[in-house]
Design a protein around this motif. Structure first.
Motif, PDB file in Angstrom:
ATOM      1  N   UNK A  38      38.312  38.446 -55.509  1.00  7.04           N
ATOM      2  CA  UNK A  38      37.267  37.444 -55.738  1.00  7.04           C
ATOM      3  C   UNK A  38      35.852  38.016 -55.620  1.00  7.04           C
ATOM      4  N   UNK A  39      35.706  39.214 -55.101  1.00  3.15           N
ATOM      5  CA  UNK A  39      34.378  39.805 -54.888  1.00  3.15           C
ATOM      6  C   UNK A  39      33.530  39.914 -56.152  1.00  3.15           C
ATOM      7  N   UNK A  40      34.100  40.238 -57.320  1.00  2.00           N
ATOM      8  CA  UNK A  40      33.252  40.313 -58.517  1.00  2.00           C
ATOM      9  C   UNK A  40      32.533  39.007 -58.865  1.00  2.00           C
ATOM     10  N   UNK A  41      32.992  37.886 -58.328  1.00  2.00           N
ATOM     11  CA  UNK A  41      32.278  36.623 -58.548  1.00  2.00           C
ATOM     12  C   UNK A  41      30.845  36.697 -58.029  1.00  2.00           C
ATOM     13  N   UNK A  42      30.605  37.599 -57.072  1.00  2.00           N
ATOM     14  CA  UNK A  42      29.290  37.672 -56.439  1.00  2.00           C
ATOM     15  C   UNK A  42      28.429  38.801 -56.989  1.00  2.00           C
ATOM     16  N   UNK A  43      28.821  39.334 -58.132  1.00  4.44           N
ATOM     17  CA  UNK A  43      27.975  40.329 -58.792  1.00  4.44           C
ATOM     18  C   UNK A  43      26.714  39.648 -59.305  1.00  4.44           C
TER      19      UNK A  43
END
Length: 177
Positions: A60-65
């Motif tokens: 889910x981290x790429x959501x915060x790019x």
């Protein structure tokens, strides 16, 4: 932190803080540590909990790019999730069994390792898809780390003895990761 446009690493840092907490409990939960003797060998259970937490976080981290991260909310969310996991393991005792003394790993533990490896593989694919958001060298290091984390999970599906060679190899992969 307030000047950052890409909150990916901030999110991953928060996730790793909670992963490290569960990984530390995993260490203490091993039978021979004597910290939780009434629970048997909790090491594999806390390992699976930590790996699910980390793999889903990395996916889910790429959501915060491109999105701003509310740090207070995220820490509260991870704290609440951690409390629920701890209650499941220590109080409610309804977290699935991962290791049976004299028998070995349970199907749940082995299946979970494979699921986690698939999640991490999906994370690699997603990161390659958004590769322009990262410096090429940084992306390469992240992908290598994820590949070693997948190797960790695969090695941990093979051991019958918590102190055997495949377990040692799995831990070496985890350190490399």
């Amino acid at each position: 932190r307030d000047q950052m446009d890409n909150h990916y690493f901030l999110y991953v840092g928060i996730a790793f803080l909670f992963f490290a907490f569960f990984d530390f409990l995993h260490l203490l939960g091993n039978k021979d540590m004597g910290v939780f003797p009434q629970y048997g060998n909790l090491g594999p259970t806390l390992y699976i909990a930590s790996r699910y937490l980390l793999s889903i976080s990395l996916l889910s981290a790429p959501l915060f790019i491109k999105r701003k991260l509310n740090v207070g909310f995220m820490i509260s969310l991870y704290s609440a999730l951690s409390v629920l996991i701890l209650l499941s393991v220590f109080y409610w005792r309804n977290f699935p069994v991962t290791f049976i003394e004299g028998v070995g790993l349970t199907p749940f533990k082995i299946f979970s390792d494979y699921i986690i490896c698939l999640i991490l593989l999906g994370t690699i694919g997603l990161l390659i898809h958004v590769r322009r958001s990262f410096d090429a060298k940084v992306l390469k290091l992240i992908v290598y780390s994820l590949a070693l984390s997948i190797a960790t999970g695969l090695a941990f599906t093979l051991y019958t003895d918590p102190f055997g060679i495949t377990n040692v190899i799995g831990h070496l992969f985890q350190i490399g990761s």
